[in-house]
Scaffold this active site. Structure first.
Site, PDB file in Angstrom:
ATOM      1  N   ASP A 148     -30.823  -1.519  29.390  1.00  0.00           N
ATOM      2  CA  ASP A 148     -30.319  -2.739  30.247  1.00  0.00           C
ATOM      3  C   ASP A 148     -30.529  -4.536  30.883  1.00  0.00           C
ATOM      4  OD1 ASP A 148     -28.685  -4.985  32.719  1.00  0.00           O
ATOM      5  OD2 ASP A 148     -27.476  -4.116  31.851  1.00  0.00           O
ATOM      6  N   HIS A 180     -29.456  -7.710  36.577  1.00  0.00           N
ATOM      7  CA  HIS A 180     -28.642  -7.217  36.006  1.00  0.00           C
ATOM      8  C   HIS A 180     -28.492  -5.740  36.131  1.00  0.00           C
ATOM      9  CE1 HIS A 180     -24.650  -5.701  33.442  1.00  0.00           C
ATOM     10  NE2 HIS A 180     -24.728  -6.557  34.299  1.00  0.00           N
ATOM     11  N   ASN A 285     -16.061  -8.441  29.518  1.00  0.00           N
ATOM     12  CA  ASN A 285     -15.731  -9.670  30.291  1.00  0.00           C
ATOM     13  C   ASN A 285     -14.453 -10.664  30.075  1.00  0.00           C
ATOM     14  OD1 ASN A 285     -16.361  -8.141  32.885  1.00  0.00           O
ATOM     15  ND2 ASN A 285     -18.183  -9.607  32.127  1.00  0.00           N
ATOM     16  N   SER A 387     -18.848  -5.163  33.726  1.00  0.00           N
ATOM     17  CA  SER A 387     -20.654  -3.770  34.062  1.00  0.00           C
ATOM     18  C   SER A 387     -20.515  -3.681  34.861  1.00  0.00           C
ATOM     19  CB  SER A 387     -21.692  -5.522  33.954  1.00  0.00           C
ATOM     20  OG  SER A 387     -22.041  -5.899  32.870  1.00  0.00           O
TER      21      SER A 387
END
Length: 578
Positions: A148, A180, A285, A387
């Site tokens: 990530d 994130h 998403n 996520s």
């Protein structure tokens, strides 16, 4: 089970062509991903980054023949830079099977501990004189690699991160500048005690005993290159024994530009799974367009990888009960583009999730409204998206792996799917086998599916497991419509399948129990849930015109182009209400 790699090694594979009337072979054309096809069609002069497969010598020879530059080496290939004309020349080279773009990847952005039954799984249950006992687990000693944007220092992560590496092109830093990865780390393994006097909205990660491996592949703006991610996954495979890495979390992706068999990210996922690592991937998403239209067929890469455990997002509406759970409007839905594979595999809470905030990060600075509580290195923020759903499942996998350490990735998928609760409104293409129930999955894994269909208690209410599992090659939807896509597993067959998952029918919906209620649901409703009621047709096929009750036409994933694909990244800032 040793799973045979189902993706072809894309080296110099040249098939024999049938000679034409004049004895000439047809001109060779390698497969190009959609983004490269567009680049060639535009006759673009600028150079694109191109992923090519092969060993170092073959790639060097290819680059020399076509006068292009090698800018990055990978374990099984490299990245070249080429303009439109050079890409066309590369595609005509007999030593090239397919070419893929090194496209940007982006991130996909408390009730969850109880709603997933993680709290019950950590507590376990005793039995009379130990008989029937299922010990509590915390994920102790299990390594979870977070591929990530990095992980920053946080009070809730004290002594949790055991390794830090960066594969961000031109940036060796391992801290989470974007914000994130730290949030994801908190969902997986954060310590609840850090928030005791700060907020009641964070109750710790799903698997607080797990170790975290920080593999940074996304830069300060939350984006990175496909090759960065591939390099990160390759490092994980090479170091899995050193850190006992059993799980990889990929809460990132890019639009699907080609079939899974030639997608470099899907190939990397397959390599990791075949190395014995469970790869948990966010579905994406892109379940709705910028103007609010539902988008079917919007699963992103590498969520389209057949061997990935792909996770959709649920809105729990801040309650622990499951009766009001629904697939979030933004969660990407199947089937996958090109392959028509039924995805996601399961779903988990992903809307308005409170977890750790990286101090001074891009997200916290640009969107101060995301801040929930605390300050400095003990701050908390709220993010939404698949996520957040994916690390819920990564944590759950860590719990089960501590309890049954010999479980393979194939068996883990069986346990997670069979223990989940089917979400009728979302169907298989919205929520997969259903809302994860780690306690049911823990019992199924511990018994080797001997338990069969389970009735468990979540938040004081009884819930039934779906008893559903599948590995789809793009055939399951059609098989279900034709009336023979379901295999019912008897109590005698289920344990045998657990011991050897290859005995499952690939491309079928496998159901535990000869009277499993899912078998009686009409195929259209079983797959699409509530969407099935929006058309009079007995089937829903890719590209069909469907309108919702408000009269809005539902879009399909191939309606996006590179210019209109604007919803593949970042956190979902406009989360579903409540």
């Amino acid at each position: 089970m040793t799973m045979k790699r189902i993706f072809p090694a894309v080296a110099a594979i040249v098939g024999l062509s049938v000679l034409g009337l004049r004895g000439a072979q047809p001109e060779h054309h390698a497969h190009l991903s959609d983004d490269l096809q567009r680049h060639v069609a535009r006759q673009a002069k600028d150079r694109a980054r191109v992923v090519v497969h092969g060993d170092a010598a073959a790639i060097d020879a290819l680059a020399a023949r076509h006068h292009v530059q090698v800018v990055r080496r990978l374990e099984h290939g490299a990245v070249l830079t080429a303009n439109a004309a050079e890409i066309a020349q590369l595609a005509s080279d007999a030593g090239v099977d397919h070419l893929s773009g090194d496209v940007p990847v982006r991130t996909w952005m408390s009730v969850s501990n109880a709603s997933t039954a993680a709290d019950q799984t950590r507590a376990g249950v005793g039995g009379l004189l130990g008989i029937g006992a299922v010990p509590g687990v915390t994920g102790q000693g299990i390594g979870v690699a977070i591929v990530d944007s990095g992980i920053s220092t946080h009070t809730a992560l004290s002594k949790k991160v055991v390794a830090n590496v960066s594969f961000v092109t031109g940036d060796p830093g391992v801290a989470d500048v974007y914000g994130h990865g730290t949030h994801i780390a908190g969902i997986i393994a954060g310590q609840a005690s850090a928030a005791t006097y700060v907020t009641k909205l964070y109750t710790g990660g799903i698997a607080p005993g797990a170790n975290l491996i920080n593999v940074r592949v996304l830069g300060a703006d939350g984006t990175g290159l496909t090759s960065d991610v591939i390099a990160g996954i390759e490092w994980v495979i090479a170091n899995q024994a050193k850190y006992n890495i059993r799980v990889v979390n990929l809460s990132l992706g890019h639009p699907v530009n080609e079939p899974a068999a030639t997608d470099p990210l899907c190939e990397a996922v397959a390599d990791a799974v075949n190395a014995g690592i469970v790869v948990v991937v966010a579905a994406g998403n892109s379940g709705k367009s910028a103007d609010g239209h539902m988008v079917l067929g919007s699963i992103t890469s590498p969520g389209n990888a057949p061997l990935a455990l792909t996770v959709g997002a649920l809105n729990t509406f801040a309650t622990v009960k499951r009766s009001d759970d629904a697939v979030t409007s933004y969660s990407s839905r199947g089937p996958t583009r090109f392959d028509l594979i039924v995805k996601p595999d399961v779903a988990a809470p992903g809307n308005k999730i409170v977890s750790l905030q990286a101090n001074g990060s891009y997200l916290s600075t640009l969107y101060p409204s995301l801040h929930t509580a605390g300050k400095g290195s003990n701050a908390y923020m709220t993010l939404s998206g698949t996520s957040m759903a994916a690390p819920m499942v990564s944590g759950g996998v860590a719990l089960l792996l501590q309890g049954t350490p010999g479980v393979s990735p194939a068996q883990m998928k069986l346990a997670m799917q069979n223990g989940a609760t089917y979400v009728s409104s979302g169907g298989l293409l919205g929520a997969g086998a259903g809302s994860v129930n780690f306690w049911a999955s823990r019992q199924l894994a511990a018994s080797g599916l001997v338990s069969g269909l389970l009735n468990t208690v979540v938040a004081g209410l009884g819930v039934s497991s779906s008893g559903a599992s599948y590995w789809d090659a793009g055939t399951m939807g059609q098989y279900l419509y034709e009336g023979w896509g379901i295999r019912l597993l008897s109590p005698l067959e289920a344990p045998t399948v657990w011991r050897n998952p290859s005995q499952l029918k690939y491309g079928y919906l496998n159901l535990l129990g000869l009277t499993n209620p899912l078998a009686s649901i009409q195929a259209k409703w079983l797959q699409y849930g509530a969407v099935a009621g929006w058309t009079k047709s007995d089937t829903i096929m890719w590209g069909d015109t469907i309108s919702d009750p408000q009269g809005q036409t539902i879009m399909w994933g191939d309606a996006y182009t590179e210019d209109t694909t604007i919803m593949w990244g970042d956190s979902v800032l406009d989360a579903d209400p409540r």
